[in-house]
Design an enzyme around this catalytic site. Sequence first.
Site, PDB file in Angstrom:
ATOM      1  N   PHE A 236       0.855  -1.187   0.000  1.00 34.70           N
ATOM      2  CA  PHE A 236       0.000   0.000   0.000  1.00 34.70           C
ATOM      3  C   PHE A 236       0.895   1.242   0.000  1.00 34.70           C
ATOM      4  CE2 PHE A 236      -1.793  -3.291   2.951  1.00 34.70           C
ATOM      5  CZ  PHE A 236      -2.476  -3.971   1.957  1.00 34.70           C
ATOM      6  N   ASP A 238       2.333   4.377   0.543  1.00 35.41           N
ATOM      7  CA  ASP A 238       2.088   5.536   1.394  1.00 35.41           C
ATOM      8  C   ASP A 238       3.385   6.316   1.586  1.00 35.41           C
ATOM      9  OD1 ASP A 238       3.581   3.914   3.055  1.00 35.41           O
ATOM     10  OD2 ASP A 238       2.183   3.952   4.732  1.00 35.41           O
ATOM     11  N   ASP A 312       3.538  -5.825   3.765  1.00 33.19           N
ATOM     12  CA  ASP A 312       3.187  -4.452   4.138  1.00 33.19           C
ATOM     13  C   ASP A 312       2.732  -4.393   5.593  1.00 33.19           C
ATOM     14  OD1 ASP A 312       1.283  -2.031   4.449  1.00 33.19           O
ATOM     15  OD2 ASP A 312       2.266  -1.626   2.542  1.00 33.19           O
TER      16      ASP A 312
END
Length: 339
Positions: A236, A238, A312
Amino acid sequence: MEPLLFPRESGQFIAERSRDVFVEEEGVQKAAEMLYNLRHSGDLTASGWKKANPLAPAPTSDQALNWVFVVDTMNFSFWPEEETQQCEVTYEGTTYTGYMTLCAAVTRAMEEGLPITDPKYFSQMSVEELGHVLRSDNETPMPMLQQRHQVLTEGGRVLQEHGGSFRSFISQAGNDARKMVELVVEKIPSYRDDATYEGKRISFYKRAQILVADCWGVMEARGEGDIIDMDWLTMFADYRVPQALVYLGALRYSDALMKALNNGELLSSGDRREVEIRGCSIWSVELIKDRLCKLVDERDGRTCDINSTVIDFYLWPYAKQHHKEMAHIPIHHTRCIYY
């Protein structure tokens, strides 16, 4: 219109053309070795989800799935303008910062009797009501209240149109991770995390993917974690995990990018350098996963069932735990609703 590349293909496309962010072979191997040594721990399984989400409701209730939807819909942009001025929320004697302030605030509202996980309520709530839910212990508010209100009420209206709960909405995709992400992105505009890079339409879908992964975490905790195609999900993208990947040597930033970040330059959403950080993060984790599975096959003689999601799930808290050692590596700052 040219078809959009999905996150994994986007990551590869970007990594092959990137000018300021580079995937480093040696660091990929090092990270894979580190994860290989953790393969028998609970850290690299979906059960690690509850450990990473201690403030979530008990997974046995449908309220847990609605909680996940509320939190993931507002899961973006927690970094403070000044490190010394952080939004803080205290819940049951523990004071939280960053993403955990959101979790604590939503769970606090539930305890106060507010139906914050009911789409009928949060689809119509006012900015002032949400401001009360997300209130800080100090003078520093949670950033982007207006945007959080907009995306939450928008998401609530979509759930209302599809059975009135996140479970009824997401069930339209069967238990297929890819179809779940596609459904979320198709129906809820705020989840359309895409950009253009070198003339190509690419996507990251950070919040849509984490929503499906969190859903999987809840279902696993219930003993119902039979979502197929979880391997389709990437990490993910970020601002915290890229820092960990640089620290581990799996990513390298150019001198020019390091200088810009150390000088506090804000990168706008869609800026070439911002796209390269996110895309190369995705691709480096794909390579780490592939290398890890090769190690498991060669050394243990068995098939590897570790996917990018659980990598993750491990790297995000790893970055938080080692933040002092990583302090010399700047995180990139982009104020947007996507992460």
